[in-house]
Design an enzyme around this catalytic site. Structure first.
Site, mmCIF file in Angstrom:
data_model
loop_
_atom_site.group_PDB
_atom_site.id
_atom_site.type_symbol
_atom_site.label_atom_id
_atom_site.label_comp_id
_atom_site.label_asym_id
_atom_site.label_seq_id
_atom_site.Cartn_x
_atom_site.Cartn_y
_atom_site.Cartn_z
ATOM 1 N N LYS A 206 0.843 -1.204 0.000
ATOM 2 C CA LYS A 206 0.000 0.000 0.000
ATOM 3 C C LYS A 206 0.878 1.254 0.000
ATOM 4 O O LYS A 206 0.688 2.150 -0.800
ATOM 5 C CB LYS A 206 -0.904 -0.040 1.240
ATOM 6 N N GLU A 212 10.632 -4.881 4.220
ATOM 7 C CA GLU A 212 10.683 -6.289 3.796
ATOM 8 C C GLU A 212 10.319 -6.427 2.319
ATOM 9 O O GLU A 212 10.989 -7.117 1.553
ATOM 10 C CB GLU A 212 9.688 -7.131 4.620
ATOM 11 N N GLY A 267 -4.916 -2.016 5.252
ATOM 12 C CA GLY A 267 -4.107 -3.136 4.771
ATOM 13 C C GLY A 267 -4.760 -4.486 5.031
ATOM 14 O O GLY A 267 -4.878 -5.330 4.141
ATOM 15 N N ARG A 268 -5.241 -4.683 6.262
ATOM 16 C CA ARG A 268 -5.794 -6.002 6.612
ATOM 17 C C ARG A 268 -7.203 -6.205 6.059
ATOM 18 O O ARG A 268 -7.793 -7.261 6.253
ATOM 19 C CB ARG A 268 -5.767 -6.187 8.132
ATOM 20 N N GLU A 353 -5.057 -6.764 15.083
ATOM 21 C CA GLU A 353 -4.595 -5.428 14.714
ATOM 22 C C GLU A 353 -5.752 -4.428 14.817
ATOM 23 O O GLU A 353 -5.544 -3.255 15.049
ATOM 24 C CB GLU A 353 -4.026 -5.447 13.285
ATOM 25 N N HIS A 384 -5.119 -33.646 17.937
ATOM 26 C CA HIS A 384 -4.023 -34.494 18.418
ATOM 27 C C HIS A 384 -2.913 -33.662 19.029
ATOM 28 O O HIS A 384 -1.803 -34.142 19.220
ATOM 29 C CB HIS A 384 -3.494 -35.334 17.255
ATOM 30 N N LYS A 512 8.970 -1.052 14.093
ATOM 31 C CA LYS A 512 9.558 -0.711 12.786
ATOM 32 C C LYS A 512 10.614 0.364 12.956
ATOM 33 O O LYS A 512 11.714 0.283 12.414
ATOM 34 C CB LYS A 512 8.467 -0.129 11.869
#
Ligand code: G6Q
Length: 547
Positions: A206, A212, A267-268, A353, A384, A512
């Protein structure tokens, strides 16, 4: 005490909670044969059964009173009409516009956003059709067979989860891969498996400033140019999804190959925008639009249904009930089958978030529990592993069980076994098994009385663990779209009750910023006096082993 806790609606819920504490779900079912019908509904193709939650009719009435007092539906209307409800960032919250298949005008600052949304959808269709029909070719005139999405967080988790969920609908000879982590192995291991002549990179960011993503994108470009040799070929193999034209151009991607979106897409919440390009490349643009249709169906329900029938409203209120009144600090998301295996990670971001906040919309620190820790994993595998704690641990852990009824890949009895396990778990968590039943079972098995006395208490299940079950006929784009939208609105509702801004994410920033400050100190020289003692000791350990 905050205004919220002080409110009559909240106080009424506290005294109701005190009454409900000693009520067992098994008794509620025994007392009310209509309970399952009363507390379930089918909306947008999803059948949702919340009758195994620790609620009664009175609970829902009291929760609806709280919703009214907190103005939840007025806030919903504000969101749907493009008001800037994300006040700390002064932004509208319009992921619902991205899938507004009715094209009902939605204005931000007096401008209808639908024409722009439709223009980008058109651009996505032209591009994906060209790739699929072999009109968009790589630098050796070969067809594109592999798409690599380079993005992180909201620019990764949504498309990644959806591509997994809809893998059985992938177009022939289209493969999709995702690179997110800055850890070098992530991209290095993937590139080893790919042919640069047939690979298309989608750089999804965005802001187009994320460390990264840009670092991985540069690594991908170097790898590509090592093979292709000429910068001019980059345009055929790199496209961008972003809101930042300038940064995309500076990276060297032709802005004709850029797919835009807008600051009012969090973003999410962005998988419905051009961030969904890898989905459209993988399953086709028709499939992507079917995903939008499914979400739109849920949006329309949330926007128009009466409060008593409004599923996202009810589920969001139950989330508040569990977290703020019963102190449940987590929500387990348990999809049955591996296709939705990434749903817990996706919802972890969407929920944590959004509602991981401790200051309210008026700037006051809250004095009530907000968003739960969302976690989980695919069933039956989890049975399990971690389910033990759900059944016999000391905490209240609400859980969502989710499954498609029919599979795209039938194999003997396996799907029936999968579903029987899901049902068994929700039933066992609800009913439990008392001491008398355990002793009777052990006696029937002919066990020695001394053994029974010693072991029986360990085999007791208290039950009364709340769960919601979500079933849908098959893993179609429509069903997955509706499912994700249901969660998004549920998160909205809980955030509105808690009076927090569910659409900012300032918590992401501090780390960050500090990573930027620490980068020059990693591996270069012994560090003294610049950071705290623990960080310095760790930096010096890194330095000692740095080569
Ligand atoms: C989502 C968050 C965050 C964001 C990533 C990637 O709501 O803001 O997860 O999506 O940090 O950001 P960019 O898309 O800007 O690279």
């Amino acid at each position: 005490m905050s205004r919220l806790i002080h409110s009559p609606a909240w106080q009424a819920l506290i005294s109701h909670r005190d009454d409900m504490k000693s009520v067992h779900l098994a008794d509620l079912f025994a007392q009310n044969p209509a309970r399952a019908q009363q507390f379930s509904s089918t909306i947008a193709g999803l059948t949702v059964d919340y009758s195994k939650q620790r609620i009664t009719k009175d609970t829902l009435t009291a929760l609806q009173n709280l919703a009214r007092a907190q103005g939840v539906l007025a806030r919903r209307d504000a969101m749907f009409s493009g008001e800037k409800i994300n006040t700390t960032e002064d932004r509208a919250v319009l992921h619902i516009a991205l899938r507004n298949r009715s094209n009902r005008p939605i204005g931000v600052d007096g401008v209808d956003v639908m024409p722009e949304i439709n223009a980008v959808l058109g651009q996505m269709r032209r591009f994906t059709d060209a790739v699929h029909e072999g009109r968009w070719l790589g630098y050796t005139c070969e067809r594109i067979t592999d798409v690599v999405n380079i993005g992180i967080g909201g620019s990764d988790l949504g498309p990644r989860m959806i591509c997994d969920a809809l893998a059985s609908q992938a177009l022939p000879s289209m493969n999709v891969h995702f690179v997110a982590n800055i850890a070098p192995s992530d991209i290095a291991n993937l590139l080893k498996t790919l042919d640069p002549a047939r690979t298309l990179f989608v750089v999804a960011s965005k802001t187009f400033t994320t460390q990264e993503t840009l670092t991985n994108a540069h690594a991908a470009r170097r790898w590509f140019l090592d093979a292709a040799g000429d910068d001019a070929f980059v345009a055929k193999h790199f496209v961008a999804v972003s809101t930042n034209h300038k940064a995309v151009a500076a990276f060297g991607i032709d802005t004709d190959n850029m797919f835009g979106f807008w600051d009012w897409v969090g973003g999410r919440y962005s998988l419905w925008s051009a961030i969904g390009l890898p989905i459209a490349l993988y399953i086709g643009m028709n499939g992507f639009e079917r995903l939008l249709e499914g979400a739109h169906g849920m949006d329309e329900h949330f926007r128009t249904a009466n409060p008593e029938d409004n599923l996202p409203l009810i589920l969001g209120l139950i989330d508040v009930w569990n977290a703020s009144f019963f102190g449940a600090s987590t929500l387990a998301v348990l999809p049955y089958g591996t296709r939705l295996g990434r749903l817990p990670a996706y919802l972890q971001q969407a929920s944590m978030e959004s509602n991981g906040k401790s200051v309210d919309l008026d700037g006051h620190r809250v004095d009530y529990t907000t968003g739960a820790v969302v976690w989980g994993g695919a069933g039956t595998n989890g049975q399990h592993a971690f389910y033990q704690l759900l059944h016999q641990g000391t905490q209240l852990i609400p859980a969502d069980f989710i499954a498609a009824i029919r599979t795209h890949t039938p194999l003997g009895d396996q799907q029936a076994m999968l579903l029987s396990n899901l049902l068994a778990q929700t039933r066992a968590l609800m009913l439990g098994r008392g001491l008398d039943a355990v002793v009777a079972e052990m006696q029937a098995a002919g066990l020695d009385e001394a053994v029974i006395a010693r072991v029986a208490p360990h085999r007791v299940f208290l039950g009364n663990q709340p769960s919601t079950t979500i079933l849908f006929p098959q893993m179609t784009p429509e069903a997955v779209g509706a499912l994700v939208a249901l969660y998004e609105h549920r998160i909205f509702v809980a955030g509105a009750i808690w009076h927090i801004d569910s659409y900012d994410q300032w918590g992401v920033e501090l780390g960050k910023q500090m990573a930027g400050e620490l980068l020059p100190a990693v591996g270069h020289a012994p560090v003294v006096g610049a950071f705290d003692a623990s960080t310095e000791a760790l930096l010096n350990t890194i330095y000692q082993h740095w080569v």
